[in-house]
Write an enzyme that holds these catalytic residues in place. Sequence first.
Site, PDB file in Angstrom:
ATOM      1  N   LYS A  83      -4.722  43.630 -70.343  1.00  0.00           N
ATOM      2  CA  LYS A  83      -4.807  42.420 -71.177  1.00  0.00           C
ATOM      3  C   LYS A  83      -3.470  41.695 -71.277  1.00  0.00           C
ATOM      4  O   LYS A  83      -3.396  40.476 -71.086  1.00  0.00           O
ATOM      5  CB  LYS A  83      -5.331  42.814 -72.559  1.00  0.00           C
ATOM      6  CG  LYS A  83      -5.438  41.673 -73.560  1.00  0.00           C
ATOM      7  CD  LYS A  83      -6.306  42.010 -74.738  1.00  0.00           C
ATOM      8  CE  LYS A  83      -6.179  43.380 -75.296  1.00  0.00           C
ATOM      9  NZ  LYS A  83      -4.848  43.838 -75.704  1.00  0.00           N
ATOM     10  N   THR A 122      -0.910  42.067 -69.258  1.00  0.00           N
ATOM     11  CA  THR A 122      -0.594  41.640 -67.897  1.00  0.00           C
ATOM     12  C   THR A 122      -1.286  40.321 -67.581  1.00  0.00           C
ATOM     13  O   THR A 122      -0.683  39.396 -67.009  1.00  0.00           O
ATOM     14  CB  THR A 122      -1.034  42.724 -66.896  1.00  0.00           C
ATOM     15  OG1 THR A 122      -0.364  43.946 -67.213  1.00  0.00           O
ATOM     16  CG2 THR A 122      -0.718  42.324 -65.470  1.00  0.00           C
ATOM     17  N   ARG A 170       2.713  40.107 -79.179  1.00  0.00           N
ATOM     18  CA  ARG A 170       3.223  41.029 -80.196  1.00  0.00           C
ATOM     19  C   ARG A 170       4.417  41.816 -79.641  1.00  0.00           C
ATOM     20  O   ARG A 170       4.593  41.937 -78.439  1.00  0.00           O
ATOM     21  CB  ARG A 170       2.135  42.015 -80.626  1.00  0.00           C
ATOM     22  CG  ARG A 170       0.969  41.383 -81.360  1.00  0.00           C
ATOM     23  CD  ARG A 170      -0.131  42.402 -81.612  1.00  0.00           C
ATOM     24  NE  ARG A 170      -0.643  42.922 -80.352  1.00  0.00           N
ATOM     25  CZ  ARG A 170      -1.312  44.067 -80.239  1.00  0.00           C
ATOM     26  NH1 ARG A 170      -1.521  44.817 -81.305  1.00  0.00           N
ATOM     27  NH2 ARG A 170      -1.776  44.474 -79.069  1.00  0.00           N
ATOM     28  N   LYS A 209       0.401  55.635 -74.432  1.00  0.00           N
ATOM     29  CA  LYS A 209       0.000  54.328 -73.916  1.00  0.00           C
ATOM     30  C   LYS A 209       1.083  53.696 -73.035  1.00  0.00           C
ATOM     31  O   LYS A 209       0.805  52.922 -72.138  1.00  0.00           O
ATOM     32  CB  LYS A 209      -0.327  53.394 -75.099  1.00  0.00           C
ATOM     33  CG  LYS A 209      -0.870  52.040 -74.687  1.00  0.00           C
ATOM     34  CD  LYS A 209      -1.329  51.276 -75.923  1.00  0.00           C
ATOM     35  CE  LYS A 209      -1.809  49.878 -75.566  1.00  0.00           C
ATOM     36  NZ  LYS A 209      -0.695  48.985 -75.213  1.00  0.00           N
ATOM     37  N   ALA A 252      -4.265  46.872 -83.546  1.00  0.00           N
ATOM     38  CA  ALA A 252      -5.575  46.302 -83.856  1.00  0.00           C
ATOM     39  C   ALA A 252      -6.581  47.351 -84.286  1.00  0.00           C
ATOM     40  O   ALA A 252      -7.597  47.016 -84.887  1.00  0.00           O
ATOM     41  CB  ALA A 252      -6.113  45.542 -82.647  1.00  0.00           C
ATOM     42  N   PHE A 274      -6.255  45.649 -78.270  1.00  0.00           N
ATOM     43  CA  PHE A 274      -7.410  46.463 -77.903  1.00  0.00           C
ATOM     44  C   PHE A 274      -8.604  45.578 -77.522  1.00  0.00           C
ATOM     45  O   PHE A 274      -8.434  44.464 -77.044  1.00  0.00           O
ATOM     46  CB  PHE A 274      -7.746  47.470 -78.995  1.00  0.00           C
ATOM     47  CG  PHE A 274      -6.696  48.543 -79.157  1.00  0.00           C
ATOM     48  CD1 PHE A 274      -6.267  49.286 -78.072  1.00  0.00           C
ATOM     49  CD2 PHE A 274      -6.113  48.799 -80.388  1.00  0.00           C
ATOM     50  CE1 PHE A 274      -5.291  50.268 -78.215  1.00  0.00           C
ATOM     51  CE2 PHE A 274      -5.134  49.782 -80.533  1.00  0.00           C
ATOM     52  CZ  PHE A 274      -4.725  50.509 -79.441  1.00  0.00           C
ATOM     53  N   PHE A 316      -8.209  45.237 -58.718  1.00  0.00           N
ATOM     54  CA  PHE A 316      -7.565  46.416 -58.147  1.00  0.00           C
ATOM     55  C   PHE A 316      -7.873  46.461 -56.647  1.00  0.00           C
ATOM     56  O   PHE A 316      -8.936  45.981 -56.207  1.00  0.00           O
ATOM     57  CB  PHE A 316      -8.081  47.699 -58.808  1.00  0.00           C
ATOM     58  CG  PHE A 316      -7.459  47.997 -60.143  1.00  0.00           C
ATOM     59  CD1 PHE A 316      -6.575  49.057 -60.297  1.00  0.00           C
ATOM     60  CD2 PHE A 316      -7.757  47.233 -61.265  1.00  0.00           C
ATOM     61  CE1 PHE A 316      -5.994  49.343 -61.535  1.00  0.00           C
ATOM     62  CE2 PHE A 316      -7.190  47.509 -62.498  1.00  0.00           C
ATOM     63  CZ  PHE A 316      -6.295  48.568 -62.632  1.00  0.00           C
ATOM     64  N   TRP A 334      -1.162  41.130 -61.414  1.00  0.00           N
ATOM     65  CA  TRP A 334      -0.351  42.347 -61.341  1.00  0.00           C
ATOM     66  C   TRP A 334       0.356  42.421 -59.992  1.00  0.00           C
ATOM     67  O   TRP A 334       1.533  42.740 -59.902  1.00  0.00           O
ATOM     68  CB  TRP A 334      -1.235  43.579 -61.550  1.00  0.00           C
ATOM     69  CG  TRP A 334      -0.469  44.861 -61.569  1.00  0.00           C
ATOM     70  CD1 TRP A 334       0.124  45.464 -62.644  1.00  0.00           C
ATOM     71  CD2 TRP A 334      -0.195  45.714 -60.449  1.00  0.00           C
ATOM     72  NE1 TRP A 334       0.750  46.626 -62.266  1.00  0.00           N
ATOM     73  CE2 TRP A 334       0.577  46.806 -60.925  1.00  0.00           C
ATOM     74  CE3 TRP A 334      -0.526  45.656 -59.093  1.00  0.00           C
ATOM     75  CZ2 TRP A 334       1.013  47.831 -60.097  1.00  0.00           C
ATOM     76  CZ3 TRP A 334      -0.087  46.676 -58.262  1.00  0.00           C
ATOM     77  CH2 TRP A 334       0.675  47.748 -58.755  1.00  0.00           C
TER      78      TRP A 334
END
Length: 556
Positions: free
Chosen positions: A71, A73, A94, A105, A273, A301, A381, A409
């Site tokens: 998210k 990214t 954030r 994480k 979140a 999230f 991906f 990415w």
Amino acid sequence: MKTDIQIAQEAKMLPVKDVAASIGIMEDDLEFYGKYKAKLSEDLWDKVKDREDGKLVLVTAINPTPAGEGKTTTTVGLGQAMAKLNKKALIALREPSLGPCFGIKGGAAGGGYAQVVPMEDLNLHFTGDFHAITSANNLLSALLDNHIQQGNSLRIDPRQVVWKRCLDMNDRALRNIVVGLGNKMDGMVREDHFVITVASEIMAILCLADDLADLKQRLGKIIVAYNFEGDPVTAGDLQATGAMTALLKDALKPNIIQTLEHTPALIHGGPFANIAHGCNSVRATKMALKISDITITEAGFGADLGAEKFLDIKCRKAGLKPDAVVLVATVRALKYNGGAAKGNLGEENLQALEKGIVNLEKHIENIQKYDVPVVVTLNSFVTDTAAEHEFVRRFCEERGCEFALSEVWEKGGEGGIKLAEKVLETLEKKESHFHPLYKDELSLKEKIETIAKEIYGARGVVYEPAAEKQLTKIEQMGLGSFPVCMAKNQYSLSDDAGKLGRPENFDIHIREVYASAGAGFVVALTGAIMTMPGLPKIPAANHIDVTEDGKITGLF
């Protein structure tokens, strides 16, 4: 393949004054924290406040899985792509917490060639905002215990202290503690607790405050305890407000850094979140809307948590209106939701994809309930197949959503151009008729049940006896008009982290409810959610190191 931190460390950053100048912010309006970080001055708002707002785009996602969604990214890459299309865009994110950085994480600066930099600074101490919030929180705790020790003229009941200490670290041993042990001069012996800094009400207050005066007023409303008569005792009653405000004065100012492609990014505030309201600060978002044509922000999230709180708490409180929502998913995550094993997610599996895409379907339906246009993007991906991409595209378009593939990415802004074009087309052709999910006038129970049934898809809500009493008490205190901040695990639409996909015929269990009177919302804790996370068996901290020349490795 290079790691995220290797890519970030090889980046050629511009001085932050040049990055700020690209969107019309002059050097006099910056307060520098070295060459590549700065805070925006108090005077800047007065210069831009009368400008027309730009467009507001929220980036959210399906429920997170071990397969990864990307998210942040996507948010960063979309901002970079907008710049490549010569759009005056600004990213508003954030700040990361140290807890996940050293836990499971990892960092929160994006990934690959869609990152904000300096990455190590952002993920570690940054400009000291979290330190200021932690200090203000614990100053209030110290003043509270000192008041009880020094005669307790407010008649605080030590058994009804609700304010908790905080620490920006995952430390399960501090969840439930006893303070005041020792001799008589060491304080009143009582049970106490710690939360992680991102769950502190002061974090929420900082992120929702309009200005210094609003911050100070909100801090004074914090309920720290109840007296022997059962009446609330506030930070204002303890005369703590001025000192707390002094600690937070500079932390209230938004921070500016850059992406790998020198797109400006405002990074400010960082509530989780799953246990808090999950959005960056109102100040940063409002500032971004005034100095850019398009503001791209995110909520933490999945959309059942961050987006719901962005739309029902932040937008309600700040008078914001999102113009579009970007919903991020990956083929791998959808197959995981469909029962595919983590080790097999790189194999084409249309059956698992079809079974797991119901999670995406529910999030699409939820955003559409707010009457905001939705663009679904697949974070691509290399193991994805054309058939899998086509299946998801058809699925989304059949449900009235725009669709675009994202390759940010791997390719940075260039890989986000198709998504950026789809977002621009949506902003131009589709009008947002945003409204919150529920009205202020509903009872707290009705609000909880609306979120549980409409957003999570629950059959009903079950309340623990203690939660029932707490709800009654909060409404008797005149706080029933507040929105509700649901504390729920992030992995499932239900309050059971093991129920993937789109669970049905389940109840949401409310075990505790408390009022964050300064923030202006009521928190409802569901299931087994913890406000102080723990570390995994093998923490990320085990792999972080510093080389002899001072270079950090293993951060992400």
